[in-house]
Scaffold this motif. Structure first.
Motif, PDB file in Angstrom:
ATOM      1  N   PHE A  15     156.125  61.882  48.309  1.00  0.00           N
ATOM      2  CA  PHE A  15     154.763  61.663  48.793  1.00  0.00           C
ATOM      3  C   PHE A  15     154.022  62.991  48.925  1.00  0.00           C
ATOM      4  N   TRP A  16     154.651  64.000  49.536  1.00  0.00           N
ATOM      5  CA  TRP A  16     154.004  65.292  49.721  1.00  0.00           C
ATOM      6  C   TRP A  16     153.742  65.982  48.389  1.00  0.00           C
ATOM      7  N   LEU A  17     154.673  65.859  47.457  1.00  0.00           N
ATOM      8  CA  LEU A  17     154.469  66.447  46.134  1.00  0.00           C
ATOM      9  C   LEU A  17     153.286  65.783  45.433  1.00  0.00           C
ATOM     10  N   LEU A  18     153.230  64.445  45.497  1.00  0.00           N
ATOM     11  CA  LEU A  18     152.113  63.713  44.890  1.00  0.00           C
ATOM     12  C   LEU A  18     150.793  64.086  45.577  1.00  0.00           C
ATOM     13  N   PHE A  19     150.836  64.201  46.914  1.00  0.00           N
ATOM     14  CA  PHE A  19     149.655  64.567  47.679  1.00  0.00           C
ATOM     15  C   PHE A  19     149.170  65.980  47.290  1.00  0.00           C
ATOM     16  N   LEU A  20     150.100  66.923  47.141  1.00  0.00           N
ATOM     17  CA  LEU A  20     149.758  68.298  46.757  1.00  0.00           C
ATOM     18  C   LEU A  20     149.156  68.346  45.352  1.00  0.00           C
ATOM     19  N   LEU A  21     149.773  67.643  44.403  1.00  0.00           N
ATOM     20  CA  LEU A  21     149.245  67.616  43.035  1.00  0.00           C
ATOM     21  C   LEU A  21     147.868  66.967  42.995  1.00  0.00           C
ATOM     22  N   SER A  22     147.672  65.901  43.750  1.00  0.00           N
ATOM     23  CA  SER A  22     146.353  65.247  43.804  1.00  0.00           C
ATOM     24  C   SER A  22     145.307  66.201  44.364  1.00  0.00           C
ATOM     25  N   GLY A  23     145.683  66.939  45.392  1.00  0.00           N
ATOM     26  CA  GLY A  23     144.759  67.907  45.988  1.00  0.00           C
ATOM     27  C   GLY A  23     144.380  69.001  45.006  1.00  0.00           C
ATOM     28  N   LEU A  24     145.365  69.511  44.258  1.00  0.00           N
ATOM     29  CA  LEU A  24     145.064  70.540  43.260  1.00  0.00           C
ATOM     30  C   LEU A  24     144.149  70.010  42.162  1.00  0.00           C
ATOM     31  N   ILE A  25     144.400  68.804  41.699  1.00  0.00           N
ATOM     32  CA  ILE A  25     143.547  68.206  40.660  1.00  0.00           C
ATOM     33  C   ILE A  25     142.126  68.054  41.180  1.00  0.00           C
ATOM     34  N   MET A  26     141.983  67.594  42.440  1.00  0.00           N
ATOM     35  CA  MET A  26     140.642  67.446  43.007  1.00  0.00           C
ATOM     36  C   MET A  26     139.970  68.813  43.167  1.00  0.00           C
ATOM     37  N   LEU A  27     140.741  69.810  43.562  1.00  0.00           N
ATOM     38  CA  LEU A  27     140.187  71.150  43.734  1.00  0.00           C
ATOM     39  C   LEU A  27     139.672  71.699  42.413  1.00  0.00           C
ATOM     40  N   PHE A  28     140.466  71.579  41.356  1.00  0.00           N
ATOM     41  CA  PHE A  28     140.037  72.057  40.034  1.00  0.00           C
ATOM     42  C   PHE A  28     138.831  71.271  39.529  1.00  0.00           C
TER      43      PHE A  28
ATOM     44  N   LYS B  39     168.373  59.338  54.076  1.00  0.00           N
ATOM     45  CA  LYS B  39     168.293  60.218  52.912  1.00  0.00           C
ATOM     46  C   LYS B  39     167.217  59.728  51.958  1.00  0.00           C
ATOM     47  N   GLN B  40     167.144  58.399  51.765  1.00  0.00           N
ATOM     48  CA  GLN B  40     166.115  57.822  50.902  1.00  0.00           C
ATOM     49  C   GLN B  40     164.726  58.034  51.490  1.00  0.00           C
ATOM     50  N   LYS B  41     164.616  57.996  52.816  1.00  0.00           N
ATOM     51  CA  LYS B  41     163.335  58.238  53.474  1.00  0.00           C
ATOM     52  C   LYS B  41     162.870  59.680  53.223  1.00  0.00           C
ATOM     53  N   ARG B  42     163.806  60.638  53.350  1.00  0.00           N
ATOM     54  CA  ARG B  42     163.462  62.044  53.123  1.00  0.00           C
ATOM     55  C   ARG B  42     163.017  62.274  51.683  1.00  0.00           C
ATOM     56  N   ILE B  43     163.708  61.651  50.722  1.00  0.00           N
ATOM     57  CA  ILE B  43     163.319  61.783  49.311  1.00  0.00           C
ATOM     58  C   ILE B  43     161.941  61.172  49.104  1.00  0.00           C
ATOM     59  N   GLY B  44     161.694  60.030  49.720  1.00  0.00           N
ATOM     60  CA  GLY B  44     160.383  59.385  49.616  1.00  0.00           C
ATOM     61  C   GLY B  44     159.279  60.232  50.209  1.00  0.00           C
ATOM     62  N   ILE B  45     159.563  60.864  51.346  1.00  0.00           N
ATOM     63  CA  ILE B  45     158.568  61.731  51.990  1.00  0.00           C
ATOM     64  C   ILE B  45     158.289  62.952  51.107  1.00  0.00           C
ATOM     65  N   LYS B  46     159.345  63.544  50.525  1.00  0.00           N
ATOM     66  CA  LYS B  46     159.166  64.693  49.634  1.00  0.00           C
ATOM     67  C   LYS B  46     158.318  64.310  48.429  1.00  0.00           C
TER      68      LYS B  46
END
Length: 159
Positions: free
Chosen positions: A14-27, A5-12
């Protein structure tokens, strides 16, 4: 089970941070910032306000001469609502005046008439009428006792 369960939360996370980083780079790459978005919204708002404010026919009248004065000026704006007129014995030229005729009636502007007489020392005088920036009538007169007369009448059909 707890570890999975902790692994799944960590993966979520990570993906959220990755998505936000991508949006910031895109803008950043596109050069778009929050300030740009706000400026675009204000620009659109001001364009809409300008379109709303100019919800009428803009009539511009211009009288010119080779000297700095003219006489016997007559300007008659024959509108269905709020007709306007101007009469002066003498004017300084170039003389320019702007009228806004509301478009809230059928055929709101029936005619515009301008007349002016050249000063005794003038060799020419001219007048012009513009509707919404488009020249619709002009006249230039030369010689002694010159008079400029411009008129634009609304006409249905060809003409």
């Amino acid at each position: 089970m707890m570890e999975s369960k902790q692994k799944r939360i960590g993966i979520k996370k990570f993906w959220l941070l990755f998505l936000l980083s991508g949006l910031i780079m895109l803008f950043t790459v596109c050069g778009m910032t929050a300030e740009d978005t706000v400026n675009e919204l204000h620009h659109e708002e001001s364009k809409q306000n300008t379109a709303h404010d100019s919800d009428g026919i803009v009539v511009e009248v211009l009288v010119e001469s080779d000297v700095n004065s003219a006489s016997d000026l007559e300007v008659e704006i024959n509108a269905r609502k709020n007709p306007e007129s101007v009469y002066w014995d003498t004017i300084e030229v170039p003389y320019q005046e702007r009228f806004v005729i509301p478009k809230d009636t059928f055929i709101p502007l029936i005619s515009t008439h301008v007349r002016a007489k050249a000063d005794d020392s003038a060799s020419w005088i001219s007048c012009s009428i513009k509707y919404d920036g488009e020249l619709v009538a002009s006249h230039k007169s030369r010689g002694s006792d010159a008079k400029a007369v411009c008129e634009k009448k609304f006409q249905l059909g060809p003409g």
